[in-house]
Write an enzyme that holds these catalytic residues in place. Structure first.
Site, PDB file in Angstrom:
ATOM      1  N   ILE A 147       0.613   8.813  22.781  1.00  0.00           N
ATOM      2  CA  ILE A 147       2.065   8.676  22.915  1.00  0.00           C
ATOM      3  C   ILE A 147       2.731   9.325  21.705  1.00  0.00           C
ATOM      4  CG2 ILE A 147       3.975   7.029  23.219  1.00  0.00           C
ATOM      5  CD1 ILE A 147       1.836   6.905  25.494  1.00  0.00           C
ATOM      6  N   TYR A 197     -10.533   0.861  14.650  1.00  0.00           N
ATOM      7  CA  TYR A 197      -9.394   0.750  15.577  1.00  0.00           C
ATOM      8  C   TYR A 197      -9.878   0.311  16.965  1.00  0.00           C
ATOM      9  CZ  TYR A 197      -5.017   2.359  17.833  1.00  0.00           C
ATOM     10  OH  TYR A 197      -3.850   2.451  18.546  1.00  0.00           O
ATOM     11  N   SER A 201      -4.917  -0.208  23.281  1.00  0.00           N
ATOM     12  CA  SER A 201      -5.074   1.254  23.259  1.00  0.00           C
ATOM     13  C   SER A 201      -6.214   1.697  24.161  1.00  0.00           C
ATOM     14  CB  SER A 201      -5.386   1.704  21.826  1.00  0.00           C
ATOM     15  OG  SER A 201      -5.731   3.066  21.810  1.00  0.00           O
ATOM     16  N   GLY A 216       6.431  -4.838  14.816  1.00  0.00           N
ATOM     17  CA  GLY A 216       6.461  -3.377  14.674  1.00  0.00           C
ATOM     18  C   GLY A 216       7.592  -2.770  15.498  1.00  0.00           C
ATOM     19  N   ASP A 272       4.786  -8.852   6.828  1.00  0.00           N
ATOM     20  CA  ASP A 272       3.569  -8.064   7.034  1.00  0.00           C
ATOM     21  C   ASP A 272       2.660  -8.832   7.994  1.00  0.00           C
ATOM     22  OD1 ASP A 272       1.147  -6.777   6.889  1.00  0.00           O
ATOM     23  OD2 ASP A 272       1.099  -6.645   4.707  1.00  0.00           O
ATOM     24  N   LYS A 291      -8.794  -3.219  18.922  1.00  0.00           N
ATOM     25  CA  LYS A 291      -8.081  -3.234  20.202  1.00  0.00           C
ATOM     26  C   LYS A 291      -8.940  -3.871  21.304  1.00  0.00           C
ATOM     27  CE  LYS A 291      -4.303  -1.154  18.747  1.00  0.00           C
ATOM     28  NZ  LYS A 291      -3.019  -1.859  18.697  1.00  0.00           N
ATOM     29  N   ARG A 314       9.986   1.211  14.711  1.00  0.00           N
ATOM     30  CA  ARG A 314       9.766   2.616  15.078  1.00  0.00           C
ATOM     31  C   ARG A 314       8.939   2.705  16.362  1.00  0.00           C
ATOM     32  NH1 ARG A 314       6.344   4.956  11.406  1.00  0.00           N
ATOM     33  NH2 ARG A 314       5.892   3.059  10.258  1.00  0.00           N
ATOM     34  N   ALA A 362     -12.557  -1.333  17.719  1.00  0.00           N
ATOM     35  CA  ALA A 362     -13.015  -2.732  17.636  1.00  0.00           C
ATOM     36  C   ALA A 362     -11.822  -3.682  17.672  1.00  0.00           C
ATOM     37  CB  ALA A 362     -13.818  -2.947  16.358  1.00  0.00           C
TER      38      ALA A 362
HETATM   39  P1  NAP Z   1       4.207   3.791  14.692  1.00  0.00           P
HETATM   40  O1  NAP Z   1       5.169   4.771  15.256  1.00  0.00           O
HETATM   41  O2  NAP Z   1       3.343   4.165  13.553  1.00  0.00           O
HETATM   42  O3  NAP Z   1       5.029   2.460  14.331  1.00  0.00           O
HETATM   43  C1  NAP Z   1       4.320   1.371  13.811  1.00  0.00           C
HETATM   44  C2  NAP Z   1       5.221   0.168  13.754  1.00  0.00           C
HETATM   45  O4  NAP Z   1       4.434  -0.949  13.353  1.00  0.00           O
HETATM   46  C3  NAP Z   1       6.338   0.302  12.754  1.00  0.00           C
HETATM   47  O5  NAP Z   1       7.450  -0.405  13.247  1.00  0.00           O
HETATM   48  C4  NAP Z   1       5.761  -0.378  11.515  1.00  0.00           C
HETATM   49  O6  NAP Z   1       6.738  -0.934  10.639  1.00  0.00           O
HETATM   50  C5  NAP Z   1       4.979  -1.503  12.174  1.00  0.00           C
HETATM   51  N1  NAP Z   1       3.899  -2.005  11.345  1.00  0.00           N
HETATM   52  C6  NAP Z   1       2.770  -1.362  10.946  1.00  0.00           C
HETATM   53  N2  NAP Z   1       2.028  -2.167  10.168  1.00  0.00           N
HETATM   54  C7  NAP Z   1       2.697  -3.340  10.087  1.00  0.00           C
HETATM   55  C8  NAP Z   1       2.461  -4.552   9.410  1.00  0.00           C
HETATM   56  N3  NAP Z   1       1.369  -4.738   8.670  1.00  0.00           N
HETATM   57  N4  NAP Z   1       3.384  -5.556   9.529  1.00  0.00           N
HETATM   58  C9  NAP Z   1       4.495  -5.373  10.267  1.00  0.00           C
HETATM   59  N5  NAP Z   1       4.781  -4.249  10.932  1.00  0.00           N
HETATM   60  C10 NAP Z   1       3.890  -3.240  10.826  1.00  0.00           C
HETATM   61  O7  NAP Z   1       3.199   3.293  15.820  1.00  0.00           O
HETATM   62  P2  NAP Z   1       3.293   3.367  17.420  1.00  0.00           P
HETATM   63  O8  NAP Z   1       2.675   4.637  17.842  1.00  0.00           O
HETATM   64  O9  NAP Z   1       4.640   3.010  17.887  1.00  0.00           O
HETATM   65  O10 NAP Z   1       2.248   2.220  17.787  1.00  0.00           O
HETATM   66  C11 NAP Z   1       2.656   0.950  18.244  1.00  0.00           C
HETATM   67  C12 NAP Z   1       1.436   0.253  18.835  1.00  0.00           C
HETATM   68  O11 NAP Z   1       0.922   1.044  19.899  1.00  0.00           O
HETATM   69  C13 NAP Z   1       0.282   0.078  17.846  1.00  0.00           C
HETATM   70  O12 NAP Z   1      -0.345  -1.163  18.059  1.00  0.00           O
HETATM   71  C14 NAP Z   1      -0.664   1.205  18.211  1.00  0.00           C
HETATM   72  O13 NAP Z   1      -1.985   0.900  17.869  1.00  0.00           O
HETATM   73  C15 NAP Z   1      -0.452   1.264  19.708  1.00  0.00           C
HETATM   74  N6  NAP Z   1      -0.833   2.545  20.293  1.00  0.00           N
HETATM   75  C16 NAP Z   1      -0.174   3.698  19.968  1.00  0.00           C
HETATM   76  C17 NAP Z   1      -0.562   4.884  20.548  1.00  0.00           C
HETATM   77  C18 NAP Z   1       0.113   6.186  20.262  1.00  0.00           C
HETATM   78  O14 NAP Z   1      -0.389   7.226  20.754  1.00  0.00           O
HETATM   79  N7  NAP Z   1       1.207   6.228  19.536  1.00  0.00           N
HETATM   80  C19 NAP Z   1      -1.635   4.884  21.447  1.00  0.00           C
HETATM   81  C20 NAP Z   1      -2.279   3.708  21.753  1.00  0.00           C
HETATM   82  C21 NAP Z   1      -1.856   2.543  21.168  1.00  0.00           C
HETATM   83  P3  NAP Z   1       7.401  -0.061   9.434  1.00  0.00           P
HETATM   84  O15 NAP Z   1       8.395   0.858  10.097  1.00  0.00           O
HETATM   85  O16 NAP Z   1       8.054  -1.072   8.548  1.00  0.00           O
HETATM   86  O17 NAP Z   1       6.280   0.683   8.782  1.00  0.00           O
END
Ligand code: NAP
Length: 242
Positions: free
Chosen positions: A186, A153, A140, A8, A59, A157, A11, A155
């Site tokens: 975030i 979600y 998370s 991931g 994926d 994490k 982004r 479960a």
């Molecule tokens: P995001 O901005 O939505 O970015 C998600 C990233 O994961 C993208 O690069 C996406 O690729 C990739 N992705 C999603 N599904 C995928 C799959 N099946 N196979 C390969 N790549 C996949 O999310 P984020 O906020 O940066 O979150 C990153 C991590 O932090 C996640 O595990 C999330 O649960 C955790 N987190 C986030 C927050 C928050 O507040 N943002 C809080 C707690 C935890 P594409 O660009 O190709 O779609």
């Protein structure tokens, strides 16, 4: 120079992690699912940070794709194995459990939990052989405290946190550490639909975090400097623990 695989990485938090790890002199393998343009942009930013990057599109929810794409990469790069693995890719599909379609449960568990197992299993043998490895799982706050509307979600994490603590004990003697970083709210595409103002009252720091603030901790856990830390969960949540 170490090879670092960031799932991931196209982004959000993953992109910030790629840039931070590049600045520490690592070669970055950027995984993503579908967003080619954003993945290319991360690769550019890695280069601007003085690093090198390659894209590895698959994926993470698809066991067969992991075996084919990542398995083949590992087979073709036996001389430069992955030494840093950041399991970051994740999704949320929120709903009250009574209304949650089975497919939302399954999608979130496959993406957030199964990916940890199948990807780590492929990367681990060379770490064990080299007696060095850093595995950082992005979990998370939701997996630490549980959040209403996120049974799937939370479960996924919480399960990764349990797996981290177990695996850490299995591999510690070989110089491989396994840790979690647990972000709160975030600013990324994932939280685009969440009103920051609505949550400001409950966050002691009165704001959402930046992806960089999470990446800083991931980079520390991925570095040699964290050599005596394993099986740990570091919260990056502005003080929002309960
Ligand atoms: P995001 O901005 O939505 O970015 C998600 C990233 O994961 C993208 O690069 C996406 O690729 C990739 N992705 C999603 N599904 C995928 C799959 N099946 N196979 C390969 N790549 C996949 O999310 P984020 O906020 O940066 O979150 C990153 C991590 O932090 C996640 O595990 C999330 O649960 C955790 N987190 C986030 C927050 C928050 O507040 N943002 C809080 C707690 C935890 P594409 O660009 O190709 O779609």
């Amino acid at each position: 120079m170490k090879n670092a695989l960031v799932t991931g990485g196209s982004r959000g938090i993953g992109r910030a992690v790629c840039i931070k790890l590049a600045a520490s002199g690592n070669h970055i393998i950027i995984n993503y699912r579908s967003n080619d343009a954003e993945a290319e942009k991360t690769a550019e930013l890695v280069k601007e940070a003085g690093g090198t990057a390659e894209l590895l599109k698959f994926d993470v929810a698809d066991k067969a794709a992991i075996q084919t794409v990542l398995g083949t990469w590992i087979e073709n790069n036996k001389d430069k194995p992955i030494e840093i693995l950041v399991n970051n890719a994740g999704i949320r599909k929120d709903n009250l459990m009574l209304m949650m379609p089975d497919s939302d449960w399954e999608d979130v568990l496959h993406t957030n939990l199964d990916s940890f197992f199948y990807i780590t299993k492929l990367a681990l043998p060379s770490m064990m052989f080299k007696k060095f490895g850093r595995i950082v799982n992005v979990v998370s706050l939701s997996g630490v405290k549980g959040m209403a509307g996120q049974v799937n979600y939370s479960a996924s994490k919480a399960a990764v946190i349990g797996a981290t603590k177990a695996l850490a004990q299995e591999v510690a003697r070989r110089g491989v550490t396994v840790n979690c970083v647990a972000p709160g709210f975030i600013k990324t595409d994932m939280t685009d639909d969440i009103n920051e103002g609505q949550f400001q009252q409950v966050i002691p720091m009165k704001r959402f975090g930046e992806a960089d603030e999470v990446a800083e901790v991931v980079a520390f856990l991925a570095s040699k400097a964290s050599s005596y830390i394993t099986g740990e969960v570091i919260n990056v949540n502005g003080g929002l623990h309960t």
